[in-house]
Scaffold this active site. Structure first.
Site, PDB file in Angstrom:
ATOM      1  N   GLU A   1      -9.102   1.091  -5.417  1.00 59.52           N
ATOM      2  CA  GLU A   1      -8.308   1.322  -4.210  1.00 59.52           C
ATOM      3  C   GLU A   1      -9.330   1.532  -3.097  1.00 59.52           C
ATOM      4  OE1 GLU A   1      -6.526   2.593  -1.397  1.00 59.52           O
ATOM      5  OE2 GLU A   1      -5.983   4.457  -2.401  1.00 59.52           O
TER       6      GLU A   1
ATOM      7  N   CYS B   1      -6.777   5.210   4.150  1.00 59.56           N
ATOM      8  CA  CYS B   1      -7.098   3.811   3.872  1.00 59.56           C
ATOM      9  C   CYS B   1      -6.011   2.921   4.466  1.00 59.56           C
ATOM     10  CB  CYS B   1      -7.273   3.577   2.377  1.00 59.56           C
ATOM     11  SG  CYS B   1      -5.888   4.109   1.429  1.00 59.56           S
TER      12      CYS B   1
HETATM   13  C1  UN1 Z   1      -5.242   6.713   1.072  1.00 59.89           C
HETATM   14  O1  UN1 Z   1      -5.455   6.756   2.275  1.00 59.89           O
HETATM   15  O2  UN1 Z   1      -6.198   6.637   0.254  1.00 59.89           O
HETATM   16  O3  UN1 Z   1       0.415   5.345   2.361  1.00 59.89           O
HETATM   17  C2  UN1 Z   1      -3.894   6.814   0.467  1.00 59.89           C
HETATM   18  C3  UN1 Z   1      -0.218   6.347   2.721  1.00 59.89           C
HETATM   19  C4  UN1 Z   1      -0.361   7.493   1.752  1.00 59.89           C
HETATM   20  C5  UN1 Z   1      -1.493   7.258   0.821  1.00 59.89           C
HETATM   21  C6  UN1 Z   1      -2.783   6.902   1.460  1.00 59.89           C
HETATM   22  N1  UN1 Z   1       0.870   7.645   1.015  1.00 59.89           N
HETATM   23  O4  UN1 Z   1      -0.713   6.441   3.834  1.00 59.89           O
END
Ligand code: UN1
Length: 507
Positions: free
Chosen positions: A263, A297
């Site tokens: 990820e 992310c």
């Molecule tokens: C991340 O930034 O690693 O969709 C995960 C989202 C959150 C998860 C982010 N539920 O922004």
């Protein structure tokens, strides 16, 4: 809650042991790690990090515990995860506050992160009765063919600072119901939230007599992370982090024929068409770009706006950016906290230097805010096709804006980056929305209509394509990565017919 109150509610003391494996580790030689409050630069508490011997103890424990945990019926494993969810409910306020204190996201988001863990536990409890395999029609008479799913072993979970506890829960809740044990290596920026979660896990494991299901090891990437990645006893590594680190992890894991769930970075974009509801778009953009100080992310990094909406939208956006309340993430009313550390501030400033060199125009923001803490101004850059720095994921609140005339053009810019995590379009035109979601539309793992790029629910499979790494976590059928599939064929006839009509009779 006051800092002292938060720490004592979660048993996170002044100097903590750096891991847990059927008991807290007693490491004497390992270096100390100070957890800093990014809003003040002050030390919150310290952790004695694990060394090689401590790592060995954790992994051996997880491997040993797997042998019994895998034989517990899945719905019974689900009962343990239900209890974990209940404990998280009871500790939501303190744990959410600790997330804010340690990594700097605002309290509402810190609480949201704990809610994400709770949701994940609920999902996994249901799943514990639904680990289905298919029955497949055999081509041979009186044969039965079916597939079943087995636990795989200890799962290594390497998490990032920005979702210090939710991403662990995505992995740990699924791994636990699937019959795997977990070895967690959290980010060195956020050891205290990990310790707090482990304390909660310990109570749950004690109640269910399954100590060894959840294990923790805190240490540097070199000392602990690399050992985990290279460890043949750990068949699956779930890694969250940068594309550069993820590439190394995936190569190391593949070299030993392990599996990985990656990820990695995103470079997420929103397309805004002339016909969009601009009020909605504005709110969606602000949360996606400025929320978590641009450190998700899924953060919105590129905004692609059709000509007719451009002036109206950008004017309102610049105004919005200038009125975002920045400050102590635990203070009510704050919408943007600090960046996680000084290096992140420097990375942001270096990226803005490149913007200037490459001919981008800073429309608002662009500076570090003076005083203690890692506070920066949220920044908007007027970009042009070919602005090379916009292809990188800078983990900070920088938004690049492009003006386009057609959806065709928008899609070309949209898909022209190496990463492929999240994406969105704001439009009221059905045809544009459908085209964005079609095979020739967004190339990302997540694609939304009239919703920003961040803030996904746990029910869907989360992850992205291209350099984002291809992994899927959390909902839908992401659980399948935590188990091994076995195809079984049973012959209950008195004959031995071969598949594909092959004859092989020795007379
Ligand atoms: C991340 O930034 O690693 O969709 C995960 C989202 C959150 C998860 C982010 N539920 O922004």
């Amino acid at each position: 809650m006051e800092t002292k109150e938060i720490l004592s509610a979660l048993n996170v003391d002044a100097v903590n042991p750096g891991g847990y494996a059927r008991g807290w580790l007693t490491v004497t030689g390992g270096p100390e790690l100070a957890s800093l409050n990014p809003a003040s630069g002050e030390v919150i508490a310290k952790v004695r990090q694990a060394d090689a011997a401590a790592y060995e103890r954790v992994t051996a424990t997880a491997q040993q515990a797997f042998l019994t945990w895998r034989m517990v019926p899945a719905p019974k494993r689900g009962e343990m995860v239900r209890e974990l969810g209940n404990e998280l409910r009871a500790n939501k306020e303190a744990l959410g506050a600790l997330v804010s204190l340690e990594m700097g996201k605002i309290l509402s988001e810190g609480l949201g992160e704990v809610q994400e863990m709770i949701d994940m536990c609920d999902f996994a409890v249901g799943l514990s009765r639904q680990l289905y395999g298919l029955t497949i029609a055999s081509e041979r008479p009186r044969h039965r063919m079916y597939e079943q799913w087995h636990p795989i072993g200890p799962v290594g979970v390497i998490t990032a600072f920005n979702f210090p506890v939710a991403v662990w829960a995505w992995n740990a809740a699924l791994a636990a119901v699937c019959g795997d044990t977990v070895i967690w290596k959290p980010s060195s920026e956020t050891p205290l939230t990990a310790l707090a979660v482990q304390h909660i896990c310990n109570r749950v494991m004690a109640k269910f007599g399954c100590d060894g299901a959840f294990n923790l090891v805190i240490g540097s990437g070199r000392e602990v992370g690399q050992r985990l990645v290279d460890d043949k006893r750990v068949p699956l590594i779930s890694f969250t982090g940068s594309c550069a680190q993820g590439r190394k992890v995936s190569e190391s894991v593949a070299a030993r024929f392990g599996h990985s769930i990656l990820e990695l970075g995103g470079n997420n974009a929103i397309v805004v068409m002339d016909d969009a509801n601009l009020d909605l778009a504005l709110r969606g953009i602000l949360f996606a770009a400025v929320g978590t100080a641009g450190q998700r992310c899924t953060t919105l990094r590129r905004l692609i706006v059709q000509k007719g909406a451009y002036e109206r939208l950008v004017g309102r956006l610049v105004k919005g950016y200038r009125s975002v309340p920045i400050g102590d993430p635990l203070k009510p009313g704050t919408l943007m906290g600090p960046l996680v550390n000084e290096a992140a501030v420097q990375d942001m400033m270096a990226a803005l230097e490149k913007v200037r060199e490459q001919g981008g125009e800073i429309l608002t923001g662009g500076k570090k805010i003076s005083g203690p803490g890692n506070f920066v101004e949220p920044t908007i850059v007027k970009a042009h096709e070919g602005l090379a720095i916009a292809e990188d994921e800078t983990f900070a609140p920088i938004l690049y804006i492009y003006e386009i005339e057609t959806l065709e053009e928008a899609l070309a810019i949209h898909n022209a980056v190496p990463q492929g995590l999240s994406s969105a379009i704001f439009t009221t035109n059905l045809l544009s929305a459908e085209r964005f979601l079609s095979h020739e539309g967004s190339d990302c793992g997540i694609a939304n209509v009239n919703i920003g790029t961040s803030g996904a629910e746990i029910g869907g499979a989360f992850g992205g394509e291209k350099e984002t790494g291809g992994g899927r976590e959390a909902g839908s059928d992401a659980w399948k990565a935590y188990m091994r599939r076995q195809t079984c064929t049973i012959n209950w006839s008195q004959d031995l017919p071969l598949a594909q009509g092959v004859k092989f009779d020795v007379s």
